[in-house]
Design a protein around this motif. Structure first.
Motif, mmCIF file in Angstrom:
data_model
loop_
_atom_site.group_PDB
_atom_site.id
_atom_site.type_symbol
_atom_site.label_atom_id
_atom_site.label_comp_id
_atom_site.label_asym_id
_atom_site.label_seq_id
_atom_site.Cartn_x
_atom_site.Cartn_y
_atom_site.Cartn_z
ATOM 1 N N UNK A 1 74.948 84.692 75.950
ATOM 2 C CA UNK A 1 74.308 83.533 76.020
ATOM 3 C C UNK A 1 72.210 83.478 75.383
ATOM 4 N N UNK A 2 72.014 84.819 76.188
ATOM 5 C CA UNK A 2 70.643 85.333 75.946
ATOM 6 C C UNK A 2 70.077 84.817 74.971
ATOM 7 N N UNK A 3 70.561 84.516 74.060
ATOM 8 C CA UNK A 3 69.432 84.831 72.753
ATOM 9 C C UNK A 3 69.494 82.581 72.258
ATOM 10 N N UNK A 4 69.656 82.530 73.408
ATOM 11 C CA UNK A 4 69.414 80.746 72.789
ATOM 12 C C UNK A 4 68.354 80.458 74.125
ATOM 13 N N UNK A 5 67.561 81.572 74.595
ATOM 14 C CA UNK A 5 66.743 81.157 76.096
ATOM 15 C C UNK A 5 65.325 80.669 75.399
ATOM 16 N N UNK A 6 64.877 81.462 74.077
ATOM 17 C CA UNK A 6 63.576 80.404 72.869
ATOM 18 C C UNK A 6 64.353 78.941 72.501
ATOM 19 N N UNK A 7 65.431 78.961 72.126
ATOM 20 C CA UNK A 7 65.982 77.877 72.243
ATOM 21 C C UNK A 7 65.354 76.334 72.771
ATOM 22 N N UNK A 8 65.906 77.115 73.655
ATOM 23 C CA UNK A 8 65.530 76.189 74.918
ATOM 24 C C UNK A 8 64.214 75.793 75.477
ATOM 25 N N UNK A 9 63.430 77.013 75.872
ATOM 26 C CA UNK A 9 61.925 76.961 75.846
ATOM 27 C C UNK A 9 61.221 75.857 74.408
ATOM 28 N N UNK A 10 61.623 76.584 72.953
ATOM 29 C CA UNK A 10 60.998 75.096 72.117
ATOM 30 C C UNK A 10 61.948 73.055 72.447
ATOM 31 N N UNK A 11 63.042 73.687 72.835
ATOM 32 C CA UNK A 11 63.122 72.012 73.328
ATOM 33 C C UNK A 11 62.794 72.114 73.969
ATOM 34 N N UNK A 12 61.837 71.805 75.594
ATOM 35 C CA UNK A 12 61.631 72.061 76.147
ATOM 36 C C UNK A 12 60.590 71.515 75.740
ATOM 37 N N UNK A 13 59.694 72.275 75.454
ATOM 38 C CA UNK A 13 58.422 72.455 74.677
ATOM 39 C C UNK A 13 58.416 71.645 73.875
ATOM 40 N N UNK A 14 58.759 70.890 73.318
ATOM 41 C CA UNK A 14 59.043 70.073 71.817
ATOM 42 C C UNK A 14 58.423 68.556 72.986
ATOM 43 N N UNK A 15 59.518 68.548 73.856
ATOM 44 C CA UNK A 15 60.540 67.178 74.226
ATOM 45 C C UNK A 15 59.402 66.200 75.612
ATOM 46 N N UNK A 16 57.946 67.766 75.937
ATOM 47 C CA UNK A 16 57.275 67.089 76.899
ATOM 48 C C UNK A 16 57.733 66.511 77.998
ATOM 49 N N UNK A 17 59.201 65.156 77.795
ATOM 50 C CA UNK A 17 59.464 64.922 78.850
ATOM 51 C C UNK A 17 60.691 65.541 79.884
ATOM 52 N N UNK A 18 61.233 65.702 80.967
ATOM 53 C CA UNK A 18 62.397 66.010 80.897
ATOM 54 C C UNK A 18 63.894 65.906 80.296
ATOM 55 N N UNK A 19 64.332 67.266 80.562
ATOM 56 C CA UNK A 19 65.485 67.218 79.244
ATOM 57 C C UNK A 19 66.664 67.286 80.329
ATOM 58 N N UNK A 20 67.045 66.272 80.201
ATOM 59 C CA UNK A 20 68.666 66.276 80.945
ATOM 60 C C UNK A 20 69.380 67.509 80.662
ATOM 61 N N UNK A 21 70.288 68.491 81.402
ATOM 62 C CA UNK A 21 70.947 69.853 80.595
ATOM 63 C C UNK A 21 71.923 69.827 80.282
ATOM 64 N N UNK A 22 72.612 67.525 80.219
ATOM 65 C CA UNK A 22 74.003 67.609 79.195
ATOM 66 C C UNK A 22 73.266 67.466 77.982
ATOM 67 N N UNK A 23 71.899 67.136 77.786
ATOM 68 C CA UNK A 23 71.052 66.192 76.170
ATOM 69 C C UNK A 23 70.933 68.277 75.636
ATOM 70 N N UNK A 24 70.299 68.845 76.969
ATOM 71 C CA UNK A 24 70.093 70.101 75.845
ATOM 72 C C UNK A 24 71.262 70.588 75.431
ATOM 73 N N UNK A 25 72.503 70.860 76.625
ATOM 74 C CA UNK A 25 73.615 71.418 76.166
ATOM 75 C C UNK A 25 74.869 70.661 74.923
ATOM 76 N N UNK A 26 74.582 69.224 74.816
ATOM 77 C CA UNK A 26 74.525 68.909 73.445
ATOM 78 C C UNK A 26 74.238 69.408 71.965
ATOM 79 N N UNK A 27 72.899 69.037 72.265
ATOM 80 C CA UNK A 27 71.704 69.888 70.979
ATOM 81 C C UNK A 27 72.311 71.169 70.651
#
Lengths: 178, 240, 178
Positions: C3-29
């Motif tokens: 799953x390594x290639x998804x690392x950047x995706x998670x980083x981008x999501x966390x960055x853009x969200x600003x607020x905390x994201x639940x793992x459920x939310x990230x997993x869904x997206x």
């Protein structure tokens, strides 16, 4: 490299600022030279090039801004129910007048568009894309308008000089529509 | 009515509409067939009226401008006395359209830049509610300079509206009296003579209209361009 | 790792969200399992441990939030406190009106400037240069505004009495009432 240890500092600053930071500003805070900042930014950009990273540095509004890579655009759109900036064609035309002819008064905008612009100008003021820029030294001292830094950031320009030039030959009648 | 396939409401303003007409016919912007374009423009305004749409005054102003240009184009050109070039009556319109087209192209370019730029997502700056931003030191001169900006904003003197010297009511009575003295009929032109001032003419004219509305007088004309007569209606009295 | 290639995706999501994201939310997206997200977060945290990075992931409010490393707290505070707020020409004009005509209502300011002042007045209130100063005894009891002590300090006055009188030709402003 000697300044390598400041890489994290720059990343943290860019992250916290959100908005573009000029190299001068970063240099002042880190008490170093702007050349050092340039080198640090280059290093960071190299890091960000990795597939494992989601961020990149944008050179915009005369500074550096930490943003997500455009590859993740669709992904992030799922996350944010952000009200996308949608400007009507009336607003875009008026914004174009302000951008290319600034500083400019309301009546100058009206002369070009052939219609009243009060509503549109107020909308643009609310979006923060334009702002008052002093007063014109003519009868009634009308307020002049110009674009803001937010305009540069939003449209991805580094400076006003970067605004795309008009095609030379305007007499060729190509439809503006398509 | 000429066939027009223009969707109503599509236009931001008169220039937008004109541009459409010109582009539709692939007309050279520097050599606009003014008669044709004016006709199309006015046809469009009429269509708007049919759809019961309010025609913004901007559209009407442009219609007037077009008609004026048209009439100037139709007038015989004065003999060329000097080598000075006669200005094409369409020049102003061309300038406006060229300028407008430029802005539209620029707006389109901006839209493209925006679309590209929106692919990058930024984050909101971190908030530090406990820190208040320092304000740049300012001096009294800065304050005065700002006042200066406001200064010559025209202080509008209240507009003085001169009291009407000729009262419509008086004129109405006056006209009724004159009619009675002249066998209940008078030529219209005798009531509106060039000897009286403009404001008196206006008052007299309004008085005639009002008397007609009140059915105190009638107006007749045998045929176009023949004299107009004003008659007192005796069936109606004491309305005033 | 798979799953390594998804690392950047998670980083981008966390960055853009600003607020905390639940793992459920990230997993869904990302259309994956929460376990995968946990592993990706762990990988990212390993990256962030490097001295060269300015960010870290906070486990907070039942989710993950991208923040700056606490080591950079003082640095980032300089970003704000060093920043000098520059007043726009619109703000300066409005401030001048408040200073010389205080206490003054918004509609009185609008009468002088010839445009809405709501935005500018709010900005000035936020800077702390002006404040509310009671209500005018007229219809609607509009709020009156006056300058603050910060105003005096910023402009170098000891007291409001030190504000020089308006020059004669500026008296136009005095005549604008309600």
């Amino acid at each position: 490299m000697f300044y390598d240890f400041l890489r994290g500092h720059v990343e943290a600053l860019l992250f916290a600022a959100g908005e573009p930071l000029s190299k001068k500003r970063i240099a002042d805070i880190l008490q170093t030279e702007t050349e050092t900042i340039e080198r640090l930014i280059a290093l960071l950009e190299e890091d960000y090039r990795s597939k494992n990273r989601g961020l990149c540095i944008r050179h915009v509004a005369g500074g550096y801004q930490l943003v997500t890579k455009p590859d993740f655009d669709n992904l992030i759109r799922q996350l944010i129910s952000q009200q996308e900036l949608k400007l009507s064609s009336a607003a875009m035309e008026t914004l174009a007048i302000v951008a290319f002819k600034q500083p400019v008064t309301r009546s100058e905008m009206e002369a070009i568009r052939g219609v009243k612009v009060d509503g549109v100008v107020n909308t643009l003021l609310e979006t923060g894309l334009i702002c008052e820029a002093g007063r014109k030294d003519s009868i009634g001292k009308p307020i002049l308008y110009g674009t803001t830094e937010l305009f540069l950031t939003t449209f991805g320009f580094n400076s006003l000089e970067e605004l795309p030039p008009l095609p030379e030959d305007l007499s060729v009648l190509q439809s503006v529509e398509d | 009515m000429p066939n027009y396939n223009i969707k109503i409401q599509d236009f931001e303003g008169p220039l937008d509409l004109l541009m459409h007409l010109i582009e539709k016919d692939k007309v050279d912007i520097y050599d606009i067939p003014i008669v044709d374009i004016t006709e199309q423009y006015i046809t469009y305004l009429n269509a708007m009226k049919e759809f019961d749409m309010d025609i913004a005054s901007d559209f009407l102003v442009m219609a007037a401008t077009l008609l004026q240009i048209k009439s100037r184009m139709l007038l015989p050109k004065p003999p060329v006395e000097s080598t000075e070039e006669q200005e094409d009556p369409r020049q102003m319109l061309v300038d406006m359209l060229v300028e407008y087209r430029k802005i539209r192209l620029q707006a389109k370019m901006l839209t493209e830049c925006l679309a590209m730029s929106l692919g990058y997502h930024q984050r909101k700056p971190m908030q530090f509610p406990d820190i208040r931003k320092k304000i740049k030191h300012l001096s009294f001169t800065d304050l005065l300079d700002s006042l200066n900006g406001l200064l010559t904003i025209e202080k509008h003197e209240p507009a003085l509206i001169e009291r009407q010297r000729f009262n419509v009511q008086d004129k109405m009575n006056n006209i009724l009296e004159l009619l009675e003295q002249n066998n209940n009929s008078l030529e219209f032109s005798s009531l509106i003579t060039s000897k009286i001032s403009r404001s008196e003419i206006i008052a007299s004219f309004l008085a005639i209209l009002e008397l007609m509305r009140l059915n105190r007088i009638t107006i007749r004309q045998a045929r176009p361009f023949s004299p107009i007569f004003v008659f007192l209606r005796e069936d109606m009295t004491d309305v005033l």
